[in-house]
Enzyme design. Structure first.
Site, PDB file in Angstrom:
ATOM      1  CE  LYS A  72      -1.394   2.253   2.917  1.00  0.00           C
ATOM      2  NZ  LYS A  72      -1.638   3.604   3.261  1.00  0.00           N
ATOM      3  CB  VAL A 103      -3.211  10.984  13.328  1.00  0.00           C
ATOM      4  CG1 VAL A 103      -2.148   9.780  14.479  1.00  0.00           C
ATOM      5  CG2 VAL A 103      -2.772  12.341  13.745  1.00  0.00           C
ATOM      6  CG  ASP A 124      -1.696   3.113  10.607  1.00  0.00           C
ATOM      7  OD1 ASP A 124      -0.467   2.673  10.038  1.00  0.00           O
ATOM      8  OD2 ASP A 124      -1.524   3.676  11.429  1.00  0.00           O
TER       9      ASP A 124
END
Length: 310
Positions: free
Chosen positions: A186, A253, A257
Protein backbone atom coordinates in the site's frame (compact mmCIF):
# COMPACT_ATOMS: atom_id res chain seq x y z
CA UNK A 1 -13.96 -20.00 8.84
CA UNK A 2 -12.36 -16.55 8.93
CA UNK A 3 -8.61 -16.32 8.46
CA UNK A 4 -6.25 -15.40 11.30
CA UNK A 5 -4.19 -12.20 11.51
CA UNK A 6 -0.92 -11.14 13.13
CA UNK A 7 0.18 -7.50 13.12
CA UNK A 8 3.85 -6.63 13.69
CA UNK A 9 5.01 -3.21 14.90
CA UNK A 10 8.75 -2.78 15.31
CA UNK A 11 8.67 0.92 16.24
CA UNK A 12 5.44 1.57 18.18
CA UNK A 13 4.74 4.72 20.14
CA UNK A 14 2.60 6.39 22.70
CA UNK A 15 0.86 9.24 20.89
CA UNK A 16 0.18 12.34 22.97
CA UNK A 17 -2.25 14.88 21.53
CA UNK A 18 -3.47 18.25 22.73
CA UNK A 19 -4.71 21.61 21.45
CA UNK A 20 -3.82 25.24 22.00
CA UNK A 21 -5.48 28.51 21.01
CA UNK A 22 -2.56 29.75 18.92
CA UNK A 23 0.99 28.59 18.22
CA UNK A 24 3.34 31.55 18.59
CA UNK A 25 7.17 31.32 18.67
CA UNK A 26 8.98 32.21 21.91
CA UNK A 27 5.73 32.30 23.88
CA UNK A 28 4.71 29.88 26.64
CA UNK A 29 1.78 27.97 25.18
CA UNK A 30 -1.00 26.86 27.54
CA UNK A 31 -2.16 23.57 26.07
CA UNK A 32 -5.33 21.71 26.99
CA UNK A 33 -5.15 18.43 28.89
CA UNK A 34 -3.30 15.81 26.79
CA UNK A 35 -4.78 12.58 25.53
CA UNK A 36 -2.65 9.44 25.33
CA UNK A 37 -3.25 6.70 22.78
CA UNK A 38 -1.31 3.71 21.48
CA UNK A 39 0.37 4.32 18.15
CA UNK A 40 2.50 2.72 15.46
CA UNK A 41 1.46 1.08 12.19
CA UNK A 42 0.56 -2.49 13.14
CA UNK A 43 -0.72 -1.42 16.55
CA UNK A 44 -3.18 0.93 14.87
CA UNK A 45 -4.19 -1.79 12.40
CA UNK A 46 -5.07 -4.09 15.31
CA UNK A 47 -6.93 -1.28 17.09
CA UNK A 48 -8.91 -0.58 13.94
CA UNK A 49 -9.67 -4.26 13.34
CA UNK A 50 -11.08 -4.45 16.86
CA UNK A 51 -13.57 -1.72 15.91
CA UNK A 52 -14.61 -3.88 12.98
CA UNK A 53 -15.21 -6.87 15.24
CA UNK A 54 -12.13 -8.77 14.05
CA UNK A 55 -9.47 -10.12 16.39
CA UNK A 56 -5.76 -10.13 15.67
CA UNK A 57 -2.60 -10.92 17.58
CA UNK A 58 -0.66 -7.70 18.18
CA UNK A 59 3.11 -8.20 18.22
CA UNK A 60 5.08 -5.09 19.20
CA UNK A 61 8.29 -4.03 20.87
CA UNK A 62 7.98 -2.51 24.33
CA UNK A 63 10.60 -0.86 26.49
CA UNK A 64 10.86 1.27 29.60
CA UNK A 65 8.25 3.47 31.22
CA UNK A 66 6.64 4.43 27.92
CA UNK A 67 6.46 0.79 26.90
CA UNK A 68 4.56 -0.04 30.08
CA UNK A 69 2.12 2.77 29.34
CA UNK A 70 1.71 1.47 25.80
CA UNK A 71 0.84 -1.98 27.09
CA UNK A 72 -1.69 -0.52 29.55
CA UNK A 73 -3.35 1.49 26.78
CA UNK A 74 -3.64 -1.59 24.57
CA UNK A 75 -4.90 -3.76 27.41
CA UNK A 76 -7.65 -1.19 27.98
CA UNK A 77 -8.75 -1.76 24.37
CA UNK A 78 -8.83 -5.52 25.05
CA UNK A 79 -6.48 -6.49 22.25
CA UNK A 80 -4.64 -9.83 22.09
CA UNK A 81 -1.14 -8.64 22.96
CA UNK A 82 2.24 -10.20 22.18
CA UNK A 83 4.72 -7.67 23.63
CA UNK A 84 8.41 -8.20 22.94
CA UNK A 85 10.45 -6.48 25.62
CA UNK A 86 13.55 -4.53 24.57
CA UNK A 87 16.18 -2.53 26.43
CA UNK A 88 15.46 0.84 24.80
CA UNK A 89 12.61 3.16 25.79
CA UNK A 90 9.52 3.06 23.58
CA UNK A 91 9.19 6.36 21.74
CA UNK A 92 6.55 9.05 22.08
CA UNK A 93 4.96 11.20 19.38
CA UNK A 94 3.22 14.52 19.89
CA UNK A 95 0.37 16.11 17.96
CA UNK A 96 -1.03 19.56 18.67
CA UNK A 97 -4.01 21.31 17.10
CA UNK A 98 -3.92 25.09 16.70
CA UNK A 99 -7.59 25.92 17.29
CA UNK A 100 -7.20 29.45 15.87
CA UNK A 101 -6.81 28.06 12.34
CA UNK A 102 -7.60 24.33 12.77
CA UNK A 103 -4.10 23.35 11.61
CA UNK A 104 -2.50 20.25 13.04
CA UNK A 105 1.20 19.93 13.87
CA UNK A 106 2.65 16.42 14.14
CA UNK A 107 5.98 15.74 15.84
CA UNK A 108 7.42 12.26 15.43
CA UNK A 109 10.49 10.81 17.12
CA UNK A 110 12.72 8.12 15.56
CA UNK A 111 12.80 5.31 18.12
CA UNK A 112 16.04 3.79 19.37
CA UNK A 113 18.00 1.07 17.61
CA UNK A 114 17.11 -2.57 18.10
CA UNK A 115 20.21 -4.54 19.07
CA UNK A 116 21.31 -7.41 16.83
CA UNK A 117 20.42 -9.86 19.59
CA UNK A 118 16.92 -8.35 19.85
CA UNK A 119 16.47 -8.56 16.09
CA UNK A 120 17.43 -12.24 16.08
CA UNK A 121 15.06 -12.97 18.96
CA UNK A 122 12.22 -11.11 17.21
CA UNK A 123 12.69 -13.23 14.08
CA UNK A 124 12.69 -16.40 16.19
CA UNK A 125 9.63 -15.33 18.21
CA UNK A 126 7.70 -14.76 15.00
CA UNK A 127 8.97 -17.99 13.44
CA UNK A 128 7.80 -20.20 16.33
CA UNK A 129 4.30 -18.72 16.39
CA UNK A 130 1.89 -21.65 16.38
CA UNK A 131 -0.49 -21.89 14.70
CA UNK A 132 0.97 -19.43 12.21
CA UNK A 133 -1.50 -16.76 11.00
CA UNK A 134 -2.95 -16.67 7.50
CA UNK A 135 -2.17 -12.94 7.15
CA UNK A 136 0.74 -10.97 8.61
CA UNK A 137 0.63 -7.18 8.54
CA UNK A 138 4.03 -5.53 8.94
CA UNK A 139 3.33 -1.84 9.29
CA UNK A 140 5.16 1.26 10.44
CA UNK A 141 8.75 2.46 10.45
CA UNK A 142 11.93 0.76 11.55
CA UNK A 143 13.71 2.22 14.59
CA UNK A 144 16.54 4.59 13.69
CA UNK A 145 19.71 2.99 12.29
CA UNK A 146 18.14 -0.47 12.03
CA UNK A 147 19.41 -2.23 8.91
CA UNK A 148 16.57 -2.31 6.33
CA UNK A 149 17.60 -5.89 5.53
CA UNK A 150 15.95 -6.87 8.81
CA UNK A 151 12.59 -6.12 7.18
CA UNK A 152 13.47 -8.46 4.33
CA UNK A 153 14.36 -11.21 6.81
CA UNK A 154 11.06 -10.71 8.61
CA UNK A 155 9.05 -10.91 5.38
CA UNK A 156 10.94 -14.06 4.38
CA UNK A 157 10.23 -15.65 7.76
CA UNK A 158 6.49 -15.05 7.42
CA UNK A 159 6.35 -16.20 3.80
CA UNK A 160 8.25 -19.38 4.63
CA UNK A 161 5.42 -20.27 7.02
CA UNK A 162 2.83 -19.87 4.26
CA UNK A 163 1.42 -16.54 5.38
CA UNK A 164 0.25 -13.74 3.10
CA UNK A 165 2.28 -10.65 3.98
CA UNK A 166 0.84 -7.15 3.83
CA UNK A 167 3.46 -4.39 4.04
CA UNK A 168 2.96 -0.71 4.81
CA UNK A 169 6.21 1.08 5.47
CA UNK A 170 8.49 3.50 3.63
CA UNK A 171 12.04 4.19 2.45
CA UNK A 172 14.67 1.47 2.26
CA UNK A 173 12.62 -0.79 4.54
CA UNK A 174 9.83 -0.74 1.96
CA UNK A 175 12.25 -1.42 -0.90
CA UNK A 176 13.86 -4.43 0.79
CA UNK A 177 10.46 -5.88 1.73
CA UNK A 178 9.22 -5.59 -1.84
CA UNK A 179 12.42 -7.17 -3.18
CA UNK A 180 11.54 -10.21 -1.08
CA UNK A 181 7.98 -10.18 -2.47
CA UNK A 182 4.72 -9.59 -0.58
CA UNK A 183 1.03 -10.28 -1.03
CA UNK A 184 -0.28 -6.72 -0.73
CA UNK A 185 1.53 -3.41 -0.88
CA UNK A 186 0.00 0.00 0.00
CA UNK A 187 2.26 2.85 -1.19
CA UNK A 188 1.35 6.45 -1.86
CA UNK A 189 2.45 7.90 -5.21
CA UNK A 190 5.77 9.13 -3.80
CA UNK A 191 6.59 5.70 -2.34
CA UNK A 192 5.57 3.99 -5.59
CA UNK A 193 7.91 6.32 -7.51
CA UNK A 194 10.72 5.43 -5.12
CA UNK A 195 10.13 1.71 -5.67
CA UNK A 196 10.49 2.00 -9.46
CA UNK A 197 13.43 4.41 -9.31
CA UNK A 198 11.63 7.59 -10.35
CA UNK A 199 11.67 11.06 -8.78
CA UNK A 200 7.94 11.43 -9.37
CA UNK A 201 5.07 9.81 -11.26
CA UNK A 202 2.38 11.35 -13.39
CA UNK A 203 -1.06 9.75 -13.25
CA UNK A 204 -0.48 7.61 -16.36
CA UNK A 205 2.83 6.41 -14.92
CA UNK A 206 1.13 5.06 -11.78
CA UNK A 207 -0.56 2.27 -13.76
CA UNK A 208 2.69 1.19 -15.40
CA UNK A 209 4.64 1.31 -12.14
CA UNK A 210 2.08 -0.78 -10.23
CA UNK A 211 1.77 -3.34 -13.02
CA UNK A 212 5.56 -3.58 -13.26
CA UNK A 213 5.79 -4.52 -9.59
CA UNK A 214 3.07 -7.14 -10.04
CA UNK A 215 4.60 -8.57 -13.24
CA UNK A 216 7.96 -8.94 -11.49
CA UNK A 217 6.31 -11.00 -8.76
CA UNK A 218 7.04 -8.44 -6.04
CA UNK A 219 3.35 -8.12 -5.03
CA UNK A 220 0.05 -9.73 -5.97
CA UNK A 221 -1.95 -6.62 -5.10
CA UNK A 222 -0.84 -2.98 -5.13
CA UNK A 223 -3.13 -0.37 -3.57
CA UNK A 224 -1.96 3.16 -4.33
CA UNK A 225 -3.25 5.70 -1.84
CA UNK A 226 -4.29 9.04 -3.37
CA UNK A 227 -5.12 10.78 -0.10
CA UNK A 228 -8.32 12.80 -0.26
CA UNK A 229 -8.87 11.56 -3.83
CA UNK A 230 -9.28 7.95 -2.76
CA UNK A 231 -7.18 5.04 -3.97
CA UNK A 232 -6.64 2.66 -6.86
CA UNK A 233 -6.16 -1.11 -6.58
CA UNK A 234 -4.15 -3.11 -9.08
CA UNK A 235 -3.92 -6.87 -9.44
CA UNK A 236 -2.82 -9.03 -12.36
CA UNK A 237 -6.24 -8.78 -13.98
CA UNK A 238 -7.92 -5.73 -12.45
CA UNK A 239 -7.68 -2.01 -11.90
CA UNK A 240 -10.23 -0.50 -9.54
CA UNK A 241 -10.29 3.18 -8.66
CA UNK A 242 -12.64 4.58 -6.01
CA UNK A 243 -12.99 8.19 -4.95
CA UNK A 244 -12.94 9.08 -1.28
CA UNK A 245 -16.26 10.38 0.09
CA UNK A 246 -16.33 14.03 1.17
CA UNK A 247 -15.84 14.39 4.93
CA UNK A 248 -14.80 17.09 7.36
CA UNK A 249 -11.14 16.30 8.01
CA UNK A 250 -10.06 16.84 11.62
CA UNK A 251 -6.90 14.73 11.68
CA UNK A 252 -5.05 12.42 9.31
CA UNK A 253 -3.28 10.46 12.07
CA UNK A 254 -3.94 6.73 11.67
CA UNK A 255 -5.88 7.08 8.41
CA UNK A 256 -3.48 4.88 6.44
CA UNK A 257 -3.46 2.21 9.13
CA UNK A 258 -7.26 2.27 9.26
CA UNK A 259 -7.35 1.82 5.50
CA UNK A 260 -5.18 -1.29 5.82
CA UNK A 261 -7.46 -2.66 8.55
CA UNK A 262 -10.54 -2.04 6.43
CA UNK A 263 -9.02 -3.94 3.52
CA UNK A 264 -7.94 -6.88 5.66
CA UNK A 265 -11.37 -7.11 7.27
CA UNK A 266 -12.74 -8.03 3.84
CA UNK A 267 -9.80 -10.19 2.72
CA UNK A 268 -10.11 -12.51 5.74
CA UNK A 269 -13.74 -13.13 4.80
CA UNK A 270 -12.97 -13.84 1.15
CA UNK A 271 -14.48 -10.65 -0.29
CA UNK A 272 -13.70 -9.33 -3.78
CA UNK A 273 -11.23 -6.57 -4.51
CA UNK A 274 -13.86 -3.91 -5.08
CA UNK A 275 -15.24 -4.54 -1.60
CA UNK A 276 -11.69 -4.65 -0.21
CA UNK A 277 -10.90 -1.20 -1.59
CA UNK A 278 -14.29 0.24 -0.64
CA UNK A 279 -13.96 -0.78 3.00
CA UNK A 280 -10.37 0.43 3.09
CA UNK A 281 -11.32 3.89 1.87
CA UNK A 282 -14.34 4.00 4.19
CA UNK A 283 -12.25 3.25 7.29
CA UNK A 284 -9.44 5.60 6.26
CA UNK A 285 -11.86 8.45 5.58
CA UNK A 286 -13.79 7.80 8.80
CA UNK A 287 -10.56 8.12 10.79
CA UNK A 288 -9.93 11.60 9.37
CA UNK A 289 -13.22 12.61 11.00
CA UNK A 290 -11.79 11.85 14.47
CA UNK A 291 -9.89 14.43 16.49
CA UNK A 292 -6.24 14.13 17.53
CA UNK A 293 -4.88 10.61 17.26
CA UNK A 294 -8.26 8.88 17.49
CA UNK A 295 -9.40 6.23 15.02
CA UNK A 296 -12.76 5.78 13.32
CA UNK A 297 -16.02 4.72 14.89
CA UNK A 298 -17.81 1.71 13.44
CA UNK A 299 -20.87 3.85 12.75
CA UNK A 300 -18.93 6.35 10.63
CA UNK A 301 -17.05 3.63 8.75
CA UNK A 302 -20.28 1.73 7.98
CA UNK A 303 -22.02 4.90 6.82
CA UNK A 304 -19.18 5.80 4.46
CA UNK A 305 -18.95 2.24 3.14
CA UNK A 306 -22.63 2.29 2.30
CA UNK A 307 -22.12 5.63 0.50
CA UNK A 308 -19.25 4.23 -1.55
CA UNK A 309 -20.89 0.88 -2.25
CA UNK A 310 -24.30 2.10 -3.43
Amino acid sequence: MDKTILTITLNPSVDKSSSVLSIIPEKKLRCNFPKYEAGGGGVNVSRALKRLGISSDTFFTSGGRTGRLLEELLQAEQLDLVPFHIAAETRENFTVLDTSNNKQYRFGFPGELLTQDEQNKILNSVKVTNPFPDFVVISGSLPAETDPDFMKQLVNTCKSKGSKVIIDTSGEALKTAVEEGVYLLKPNIGELAFLVGKDKLEEDDVDRAAQLIISQGKAEVVVVSLGSQGAVLFSAGEKIRIEAPPVEVKSTVGAGDSMVAGMISVLVKGGNYKEVLSMGIACGSATTMAEGTGLFTWENAKHLFDEIWK
